[in-house]
Write a protein that holds these residues in place. Structure first.
Motif, PDB file in Angstrom:
ATOM      1  N   ALA A 118      -9.542   0.650 -33.443  1.00 17.26           N
ATOM      2  CA  ALA A 118      -9.900   2.031 -33.750  1.00 17.26           C
ATOM      3  C   ALA A 118      -9.951   2.337 -35.243  1.00 17.26           C
ATOM      4  O   ALA A 118     -10.624   3.291 -35.652  1.00 17.26           O
ATOM      5  CB  ALA A 118      -8.915   2.981 -33.068  1.00 17.26           C
TER       6      ALA A 118
ATOM      7  N   TRP B 189     -13.418   1.766 -25.954  1.00 18.71           N
ATOM      8  CA  TRP B 189     -12.084   1.176 -26.116  1.00 18.71           C
ATOM      9  C   TRP B 189     -10.997   2.126 -25.624  1.00 18.71           C
ATOM     10  O   TRP B 189      -9.982   1.684 -25.088  1.00 18.71           O
ATOM     11  CB  TRP B 189     -11.846   0.820 -27.589  1.00 18.71           C
ATOM     12  CG  TRP B 189     -12.746  -0.276 -28.082  1.00 18.71           C
ATOM     13  CD1 TRP B 189     -13.295  -1.290 -27.338  1.00 18.71           C
ATOM     14  CD2 TRP B 189     -13.212  -0.471 -29.416  1.00 18.71           C
ATOM     15  NE1 TRP B 189     -14.071  -2.100 -28.120  1.00 18.71           N
ATOM     16  CE2 TRP B 189     -14.032  -1.629 -29.425  1.00 18.71           C
ATOM     17  CE3 TRP B 189     -13.020   0.206 -30.622  1.00 18.71           C
ATOM     18  CZ2 TRP B 189     -14.645  -2.107 -30.555  1.00 18.71           C
ATOM     19  CZ3 TRP B 189     -13.633  -0.273 -31.758  1.00 18.71           C
ATOM     20  CH2 TRP B 189     -14.437  -1.418 -31.732  1.00 18.71           C
ATOM     21  N   LEU B 190     -11.220   3.431 -25.789  1.00 18.07           N
ATOM     22  CA  LEU B 190     -10.248   4.405 -25.295  1.00 18.07           C
ATOM     23  C   LEU B 190     -10.141   4.326 -23.777  1.00 18.07           C
ATOM     24  O   LEU B 190      -9.027   4.331 -23.209  1.00 18.07           O
ATOM     25  CB  LEU B 190     -10.671   5.816 -25.729  1.00 18.07           C
ATOM     26  CG  LEU B 190      -9.773   6.967 -25.266  1.00 18.07           C
ATOM     27  CD1 LEU B 190      -8.358   6.809 -25.824  1.00 18.07           C
ATOM     28  CD2 LEU B 190     -10.362   8.307 -25.667  1.00 18.07           C
ATOM     29  N   ILE B 191     -11.285   4.225 -23.113  1.00 14.88           N
ATOM     30  CA  ILE B 191     -11.283   4.089 -21.649  1.00 14.88           C
ATOM     31  C   ILE B 191     -10.601   2.783 -21.251  1.00 14.88           C
ATOM     32  O   ILE B 191      -9.805   2.740 -20.285  1.00 14.88           O
ATOM     33  CB  ILE B 191     -12.727   4.153 -21.105  1.00 14.88           C
ATOM     34  CG1 ILE B 191     -13.311   5.554 -21.346  1.00 14.88           C
ATOM     35  CG2 ILE B 191     -12.763   3.791 -19.625  1.00 14.88           C
ATOM     36  CD1 ILE B 191     -14.798   5.651 -21.054  1.00 14.88           C
TER      37      ILE B 191
ATOM     38  N   TRP C  68      -8.287   1.179 -22.835  1.00  9.59           N
ATOM     39  CA  TRP C  68      -6.826   1.306 -23.020  1.00  9.59           C
ATOM     40  C   TRP C  68      -6.217   2.160 -21.904  1.00  9.59           C
ATOM     41  O   TRP C  68      -5.185   1.805 -21.325  1.00  9.59           O
ATOM     42  CB  TRP C  68      -6.529   1.919 -24.397  1.00  9.59           C
ATOM     43  CG  TRP C  68      -5.087   2.342 -24.543  1.00  9.59           C
ATOM     44  CD1 TRP C  68      -3.977   1.569 -24.345  1.00  9.59           C
ATOM     45  CD2 TRP C  68      -4.613   3.654 -24.857  1.00  9.59           C
ATOM     46  NE1 TRP C  68      -2.835   2.299 -24.550  1.00  9.59           N
ATOM     47  CE2 TRP C  68      -3.192   3.591 -24.869  1.00  9.59           C
ATOM     48  CE3 TRP C  68      -5.232   4.863 -25.154  1.00  9.59           C
ATOM     49  CZ2 TRP C  68      -2.404   4.708 -25.162  1.00  9.59           C
ATOM     50  CZ3 TRP C  68      -4.440   5.959 -25.456  1.00  9.59           C
ATOM     51  CH2 TRP C  68      -3.060   5.883 -25.451  1.00  9.59           C
ATOM     52  N   LEU C  69      -6.880   3.290 -21.582  1.00  8.71           N
ATOM     53  CA  LEU C  69      -6.354   4.174 -20.535  1.00  8.71           C
ATOM     54  C   LEU C  69      -6.342   3.482 -19.180  1.00  8.71           C
ATOM     55  O   LEU C  69      -5.497   3.794 -18.324  1.00  8.71           O
ATOM     56  CB  LEU C  69      -7.178   5.457 -20.480  1.00  8.71           C
ATOM     57  CG  LEU C  69      -7.067   6.382 -21.699  1.00  8.71           C
ATOM     58  CD1 LEU C  69      -8.037   7.541 -21.591  1.00  8.71           C
ATOM     59  CD2 LEU C  69      -5.628   6.900 -21.856  1.00  8.71           C
TER      60      LEU C  69
ATOM     61  N   PHE D 203      -2.261  -0.907 -26.188  1.00  5.69           N
ATOM     62  CA  PHE D 203      -2.355   0.132 -27.218  1.00  5.69           C
ATOM     63  C   PHE D 203      -2.435  -0.505 -28.602  1.00  5.69           C
ATOM     64  O   PHE D 203      -3.158  -0.017 -29.479  1.00  5.69           O
ATOM     65  CB  PHE D 203      -1.154   1.068 -27.155  1.00  5.69           C
ATOM     66  CG  PHE D 203      -1.143   2.082 -28.277  1.00  5.69           C
ATOM     67  CD1 PHE D 203      -2.062   3.115 -28.295  1.00  5.69           C
ATOM     68  CD2 PHE D 203      -0.252   1.961 -29.345  1.00  5.69           C
ATOM     69  CE1 PHE D 203      -2.087   4.037 -29.337  1.00  5.69           C
ATOM     70  CE2 PHE D 203      -0.277   2.868 -30.400  1.00  5.69           C
ATOM     71  CZ  PHE D 203      -1.193   3.915 -30.387  1.00  5.69           C
TER      72      PHE D 203
ATOM     73  N   LEU E 222     -15.524   3.346 -29.840  1.00  6.26           N
ATOM     74  CA  LEU E 222     -14.192   3.941 -29.762  1.00  6.26           C
ATOM     75  C   LEU E 222     -13.967   4.587 -28.396  1.00  6.26           C
ATOM     76  O   LEU E 222     -12.870   4.481 -27.811  1.00  6.26           O
ATOM     77  CB  LEU E 222     -14.013   4.967 -30.875  1.00  6.26           C
ATOM     78  CG  LEU E 222     -12.632   5.638 -30.969  1.00  6.26           C
ATOM     79  CD1 LEU E 222     -11.552   4.614 -31.289  1.00  6.26           C
ATOM     80  CD2 LEU E 222     -12.646   6.746 -32.015  1.00  6.26           C
ATOM     81  N   LEU E 223     -14.987   5.255 -27.885  1.00  3.59           N
ATOM     82  CA  LEU E 223     -14.867   5.877 -26.559  1.00  3.59           C
ATOM     83  C   LEU E 223     -14.685   4.813 -25.477  1.00  3.59           C
ATOM     84  O   LEU E 223     -13.886   4.993 -24.548  1.00  3.59           O
ATOM     85  CB  LEU E 223     -16.119   6.714 -26.278  1.00  3.59           C
ATOM     86  CG  LEU E 223     -16.339   7.925 -27.190  1.00  3.59           C
ATOM     87  CD1 LEU E 223     -17.673   8.583 -26.881  1.00  3.59           C
ATOM     88  CD2 LEU E 223     -15.200   8.927 -27.032  1.00  3.59           C
TER      89      LEU E 223
ATOM     90  N   PHE F 264      -5.954  -1.531 -29.071  1.00  2.00           N
ATOM     91  CA  PHE F 264      -6.777  -0.341 -29.266  1.00  2.00           C
ATOM     92  C   PHE F 264      -6.612   0.214 -30.678  1.00  2.00           C
ATOM     93  O   PHE F 264      -7.594   0.592 -31.336  1.00  2.00           O
ATOM     94  CB  PHE F 264      -6.391   0.733 -28.238  1.00  2.00           C
ATOM     95  CG  PHE F 264      -7.023   2.074 -28.498  1.00  2.00           C
ATOM     96  CD1 PHE F 264      -8.373   2.283 -28.259  1.00  2.00           C
ATOM     97  CD2 PHE F 264      -6.265   3.127 -29.003  1.00  2.00           C
ATOM     98  CE1 PHE F 264      -8.966   3.514 -28.513  1.00  2.00           C
ATOM     99  CE2 PHE F 264      -6.840   4.357 -29.261  1.00  2.00           C
ATOM    100  CZ  PHE F 264      -8.200   4.556 -29.009  1.00  2.00           C
ATOM    101  N   ARG F 265      -5.388   0.236 -31.146  1.00  2.00           N
ATOM    102  CA  ARG F 265      -5.108   0.774 -32.491  1.00  2.00           C
ATOM    103  C   ARG F 265      -5.823  -0.036 -33.565  1.00  2.00           C
ATOM    104  O   ARG F 265      -6.417   0.526 -34.493  1.00  2.00           O
ATOM    105  CB  ARG F 265      -3.604   0.751 -32.732  1.00  2.00           C
ATOM    106  CG  ARG F 265      -3.167   1.355 -34.057  1.00  2.00           C
ATOM    107  CD  ARG F 265      -1.693   1.093 -34.270  1.00  2.00           C
ATOM    108  NE  ARG F 265      -1.444  -0.338 -34.419  1.00  2.00           N
ATOM    109  CZ  ARG F 265      -0.251  -0.905 -34.323  1.00  2.00           C
ATOM    110  NH1 ARG F 265       0.806  -0.173 -34.037  1.00  2.00           N
ATOM    111  NH2 ARG F 265      -0.104  -2.203 -34.479  1.00  2.00           N
TER     112      ARG F 265
END
Length: 619
Positions: free
Chosen positions: A520, A502-504, A506-507, A513, A499-500, A516-517
Motif C-alpha cells: 500500500a 489488495w484491500l479486498i 487482505w479482508l 496485513f 490498492l482496492l 498489504f501494508r
C-alpha cells in the motif's frame, strides 16, 4: 433574420464572421446573446474614436438580485488596468525630476528590503519595476488580501509582500509579471510626492482627465456593479476584497471615465486642448525597453503598463497590433486596448469573472471593420546560420515560482526552419509559422509586427517571444523527465485500483496485513499528492484564494499531502526492498519496485521545486 445570422457567426467564432460589418445596435444585441450564453451578468463597455466617443454604456445587469441594468455610470473593478494609472503617476514624478527610469531602487528607497544577488552588475531600476523585469516572484497567495479591512499605508503594503521580493535571475534579462513591483511603485509615489499614492494619482491623473467617477474604493453599494462567480450553474456574489498593493489593481471606474482614458491615449496626451502628458511619454509607455528582447529590437513585450494585443482584423484572420492592458480581480475581468494609427480603442469589463475573448473579438471587429493591415515584407535569410538555432527550447521565466514545476514539464517548443519559414511547435499549443524581418527578428505570418527574436544570453541560445523566455536545452533530457512523470501518473492511477484489490485480498485473508501494508505504501504516496494537488487547484480559484493565509482544510491538505508523498515514498522503497524476496511473482516484484522507485523520483522532483511540506499560509 439578419441579426440572428450575425449572432450565429459570432458564436461560431470563425474569422469569416468578421466579414460582415455590424451596426452599433446589432453589436449590442450580439453582445447580449454572448453574455447570456456564457452566463455573464453584465458588461461595461466603451467604444472610442480619437475624436469622439462612439458608445459608452452597458449590456446586461450590474446587480442580478435587483435586476438592475448596467448603465454608463456603474463602477466596475478594472483590476490590473490600474497599473497604467500608476505608471502615469510615476512618469509625472520623473517629469518633476524626482528620479528617472534608470534610477536604482537601492539609491532612491534604501528602506525597502529586497534581495538581488546581481545588484552590483544588474541593479533593480525603476524601469524594471514598471516592465516586470526585476525577476521578482509574483505575489504569494496569502499576501493578496488585506485581512485587516483597514487601508494600509504604502510601506505596510510592501512589507506584506516581502516574500516575493527576491530576484530569480539577473534583472533586465526577461519579463515575468510581478504585482509586488507595482506595490513598490506605489510606495515610491507616496515617498516622492509627499502624499498617499492614491491621492496623487487622483490629483495628477484622474482629475485632469475629468475621470470624476473613478476611485480606489469598491463596495457592495449603489453605483457599484456587483461582482459574481459561477458556482456550478448559480451565480454567487464575489468577495469585495481589499487587496494589498492597491497601486497594482484596486481602481473601479465607469464606462464614461474609461472612454475618456482611452481617448486620452488616442489623442497623444491631449485633454480638451490641454497637453496633460507629453506625447513622447505615452509613446515610451507603449513599448518595452528593458528586457533582452526589447534590447534586440522587439517592442511588443510589456512596456510601462501597456503591452501589445494582437487583434483579428479581417476574414483572413490577419491580426493587427493594439496596445493596452487587461485585469482580473474577484468578480470582474477587464480588457482595454487602442490602436493610435487607426485612432480606435475600446474598454470592456464583465462582472462575471469570465474571460472576455469572444466579447473582445466582436468589439474589435466592429471597430476596425474591413481594415487590412499592411504586412511587413519578409527578408531573405541565411539558411545555414538559422539551422544552427534549430532545436528544443524550454521556458524559464515562470510568473509564479510555486508553479515552476509544472512549467518545467509543459512549457517548451521545438524550432525548425523550412524554406525561409520558421516553424515553432509549442508542446501545449499550436504550430505557428513565422517569416524573417531582420536581425534575427520574426513575425508570425498572421501578424503585422515582429514578435519573436533569437539572441544569446551568456552561453545560452535564447528564443524570446514577447515576454516569454525560452532557452535551448536537451530534448532528450526533457522528454526523459516527461516520460518519467507520465509513468508516475499512470502507475499511480493503477496503484489506486490495485490498492482496492489488495484491500479486498487482505479482508478476505488472502494476504497478511503486513503484506498489504508494504504493497500500500506507494499507492498512499500517490494518493497523498493527488489530494494535495486537488486542494491546491481548489485554493487557487479566485473565490477561495483569500483563505490562503491560515490553516484550513485546503492549506493543511497541501502541506500534509506533499509531506506524506515523501514519507510514504521513502518508507515504500525501504519496505519493498526489504520484503521483495518474499514475493514469488516476478511481475509483482517488478511492479512494486517500479512503483516505489517512481514515487521516490517524483518526491525528488517536487522537492527540487520546494513542494514537499509546502506551507501556503507562510509561503
Amino acid at each position: 433574420m439578419k441579426k440572428v445570422f450575425l449572432v450565429l457567426l459570432v458564436l461560431l467564432s470563425s474569422p469569416m464572421a468578421f466579414a460582415q460589418q455590424l451596426s452599433l445596435q446589432e453589436l449590442l444585441d450580439s453582445l447580449q446573446v454572448i453574455i447570456t450564453k456564457e452566463k455573464i451578468p453584465g458588461i461595461s463597455l466603451a467604444l472610442v474614436h480619437k475624436d469622439s466617443i462612439i458608445f459608452a454604456g452597458g449590456v446586461g445587469y450590474a446587480n442580478l438580485e435587483k435586476q438592475e441594468p448596467v448603465n454608463v455610470d456603474h463602477l466596475f473593478r478594472i483590476g490590473s488596468v490600474s497599473k497604467t494609472f500608476t505608471s502615469l503617476a510615476i512618469m509625472r514624478l520623473i517629469e518633476q525630476g524626482k528620479f528617472s527610469l534608470n534610477s536604482k531602487l537601492r539609491d532612491i528607497a534604501l528602506e525597502i528590503n529586497f534581495r538581488n544577488d546581481w545588484e552590483d552588475t544588474h541593479p533593480i531600476r525603476v524601469i524594471n519595476l514598471l516592465e516586470h523585469t526585476t525577476g521578482f516572484d509574483d505575489m504569494h497567495f496569502k499576501d493578496m488580501k488585506n485581512y485587516t479591512s483597514i487601508r494600509r499605508d504604502a510601506m505596510s503594503e510592501v512589507r506584506a509582500q516581502q516574500n516575493s521580493l527576491y530576484t530569480r535571475w539577473r534583472p533586465g534579462t526577461r519579463s515575468s509579471y510581478s504585482n509586488p513591483g507595482y506595490t513598490i511603485l506605489g510606495y515610491l509615489i507616496s515617498k516622492y510626492s509627499g502624499m498617499d499614492y492614491r491621492d496623487f494619482i487622483e490629483q495628477e491623473v484622474l482629475e485632469p482627465l475629468h475621470m470624476h467617477n473613478t476611485t480606489f474604493d469598491y463596495r457592495h453599494d449603489n453605483g457599484f456593479a456587483t461582482g459574481y462567480y459561477l458556482d456550478g450553474t448559480q451565480h454567487k456574489i464575489a468577495d469585495p476584497v481589499l487587496i494589498n498593493g492597491e497601486a497594482a489593481g484596486a481602481i473601479s471606474a465607469s464606462a464614461t471615465d474609461m472612454a475618456r482614458f482611452v481617448k486620452f491615449f488616442l489623442q497623444h496626451g491631449d485633454v480638451m486642448g490641454e497637453q496633460l502628458f507629453d506625447a513622447e511619454v505615452l509613446h515610451t509607455m507603449s513599448r518595452s525597453h528593458s528586457s533582452l528582447a526589447s534590447q534586440a529590437g522587439l517592442q511588443n513585450g510589456y512596456g510601462l503598463a501597456l503591452y501589445s494585443k494582437p487583434r483579428a482584423a479581417n476574414a483572413d484572420g490577419v491580426k493587427t497590433r493594439f496596445v493596452g492592458h487587461d485585469g482580473g480581480i474577484m468578480g470582474f475581468v477587464t480588457d482595454m486596448g487602442f490602436n493610435k494609427e487607426l485612432g480606435l480603442g475600446y474598454y470592456l469589463s464583465n462582472n462575471g469573472e469570465k474571460g472576455n475573448t469572444t466579447l473582445t473579438r466582436l468589439v474589435v471587429s466592429f471597430l476596425i471593420g474591413h481594415h487590412q493591415p499592411e504586412l511587413p515584407q519578409p527578408v531573405s535569410v541565411d539558411a545555414e546560420k538559422l539551422k544552427t538555432w534549430e532545436g528544443f527550447y524550454r521556458l524559464e521565466n515562470s510568473r509564479n515560482q510555486v508553479m515552476a514545476f509544472l512549467d518545467r514539464l509543459l512549457e517548451s517548443a521545438t524550432v525548425k526552419f523550412e524554406n525561409d519559414t520558421l516553424i515553432v511547435n509549442a508542446f501545449t499549443g499550436d504550430k505557428q509559422k513565422y517569416v524573417a524581418l531582420a536581425d534575427m527578428k520574426f513575425r508570425r505570418v498572421d501578424r503585422d509586427y515582429a514578435s519573436l527574436v533569437f539572441l544569446t544570453d551568456g552561453d545560452r541560445k535564447v528564443m524570446m517571444s514577447g515576454d516569454t523566455y525560452l532557452y535551448r536545452d536537451s530534448a532528450f533530457m526533457n522528454w526523459l523527465l516527461r516520460i518519467v512523470m507520465l509513468l508516475w501518473v499512470l502507475v499511480g492511477l493503477s496503484l489506486v485500483i490495485a490498492l482496492l484489490v489488495w484491500l479486498i485480498m487482505w479482508l478476505t485473508k488472502n494476504i497478511s496485513f503486513k503484506d498489504f501494508r508494504v504493497r500500500a505504501l506507494p499507492a498512499l504516496a500517490f494518493i497523498s499528492f493527488a489530494f494535495a494537488l486537488f486542494c491546491f487547484i481548489d485554493l487557487t480559484q479566485l473565490k477561495n484564494i483569500t483563505t490562503s493565509n491560515d490553516v484550513n482544510w485546503r492549506t493543511a491538505g497541501i502541506f500534509l499531502g506533499t509531506l506524506l508523498l515523501a514519507v510514504f515514498a521513502v518508507l515504500g522503497i525501504w519496505q519493498i526492498m526489504r520484503h521483495l524476496r518474499n514475493y514469488k511473482s516476478t511481475a509483482l516484484k517488478i511492479y512494486l519496485l517500479v512503483s516505489a522507485t517512481l514515487m521516490l523520483m517524483a518526491t525528488l522532483y517536487f522537492g527540487l521545486y520546494d513542494w514537499i511540506g509546502l506551507k501556503v499560509w507562510t509561503y
